[in-house]
Design a protein around this motif. Structure first.
Motif, PDB file in Angstrom:
ATOM      1  N   VAL A  54     -29.737 -34.427 140.765  1.00 36.61           N
ATOM      2  CA  VAL A  54     -30.510 -33.392 140.062  1.00 36.61           C
ATOM      3  C   VAL A  54     -29.988 -31.973 140.700  1.00 36.61           C
ATOM      4  N   MET A  55     -29.567 -31.787 142.190  1.00 38.40           N
ATOM      5  CA  MET A  55     -29.035 -30.779 142.420  1.00 38.40           C
ATOM      6  C   MET A  55     -27.554 -30.601 141.649  1.00 38.40           C
ATOM      7  N   TYR A  56     -26.740 -31.286 141.459  1.00 36.49           N
ATOM      8  CA  TYR A  56     -25.451 -31.250 140.882  1.00 36.49           C
ATOM      9  C   TYR A  56     -25.714 -30.962 139.234  1.00 36.49           C
ATOM     10  N   ALA A  57     -26.734 -31.821 138.710  1.00 37.03           N
ATOM     11  CA  ALA A  57     -26.764 -31.579 137.362  1.00 37.03           C
ATOM     12  C   ALA A  57     -27.138 -29.924 136.990  1.00 37.03           C
ATOM     13  N   ASP A  58     -27.895 -29.642 137.952  1.00 30.84           N
ATOM     14  CA  ASP A  58     -28.551 -28.041 137.695  1.00 30.84           C
ATOM     15  C   ASP A  58     -27.550 -27.062 137.871  1.00 30.84           C
ATOM     16  N   LYS A  59     -26.403 -27.457 138.465  1.00 25.30           N
ATOM     17  CA  LYS A  59     -25.190 -26.323 138.810  1.00 25.30           C
ATOM     18  C   LYS A  59     -24.412 -25.965 137.195  1.00 25.30           C
ATOM     19  N   PHE A  60     -24.915 -26.825 136.339  1.00 28.49           N
ATOM     20  CA  PHE A  60     -24.067 -26.715 134.794  1.00 28.49           C
ATOM     21  C   PHE A  60     -24.789 -25.910 133.697  1.00 28.49           C
ATOM     22  N   HIS A  61     -26.189 -25.592 134.286  1.00 25.68           N
ATOM     23  CA  HIS A  61     -26.727 -24.758 133.109  1.00 25.68           C
ATOM     24  C   HIS A  61     -27.473 -23.535 133.930  1.00 25.68           C
TER      25      HIS A  61
END
Length: 198
Positions: A138-145
């Motif tokens: 979740v933390m990582y995916a959040d970095k892309f938007h």
């Protein structure tokens, strides 16, 4: 653990969003992060609870509503507190700690107690780091938007440059996540949401 459905999560967003515009901004971001996470989960890891990742993505930024005033402006001076505020909000709703932690443990590439002290951050002194595979996804995916106006998707290089200003240790931590999870293919997600990739 009973994981809330997408409809139940949407209802929570609707309950706490101070305006329709705030709902659209935050909930769309959460959906975009979820779409990125789903791209990262194309290579299934049997140890990862996909339903938990989905719920974590859809809930992670719910605390932002507590920083939006009646005019729709976000209190950027306290923005780093949105995770802790979201954790408190979900705990108040009776959600389990496992879900609450997606709020308080997704900011940046992790906030340490040293970061809180050294930067005088407006949150209780503690480590806010991803500790499970689901939290890290979740933390990582959040970095892309980004919820910027207009919202955008960020490439690995764009986010690496952004996080660099917080220290080389943060950039290294992000690059380690890239090594573990790979760079998501953002073009299909960007087309789906109609947001530019920068």
């Amino acid at each position: 653990m009973l994981i809330p459905t997408d409809d139940q999560i949407r209802a929570l967003h609707e309950k706490y969003a101070p305006t329709a515009e705030a709902f659209e901004r935050v909930y769309t971001h959460c959906r975009a992060v979820c779409a990125v996470a789903e791209r990262l989960l194309d290579r299934p890891d049997p140890g990862v609870d996909v339903a938990l990742v989905r719920a974590g993505c859809l809930l992670h930024d719910i605390g932002v509503y507590r920083l939006i005033d009646a005019s729709g402006n976000i209190d950027s001076s306290r923005y780093v507190a949105h995770g802790v505020l979201g954790h408190e909000l979900l705990a108040g709703e009776g959600l389990p700690e496992t879900l609450c932690r997606f709020c308080s443990h997704h900011t940046g590439v992790g906030v340490t107690s040293g970061d809180v002290r050294e930067q005088g951050l407006p949150v209780p002194v503690a480590d806010y780091l991803a500790e499970t595979a689901e939290e890290e996804l979740v933390m990582y995916a959040d970095k892309f938007h980004s919820k910027t106006d207009p919202p955008t998707f960020l490439t690995v290089d764009t986010y690496a440059a952004k996080v660099r200003r917080f220290g080389t240790d943060k950039e290294i931590r992000f690059k380690e996540m890239v090594e573990r999870h790979g760079a998501p293919d953002l073009d299909p997600v960007a087309r789906l949401f109609g947001h530019e990739v920068i």
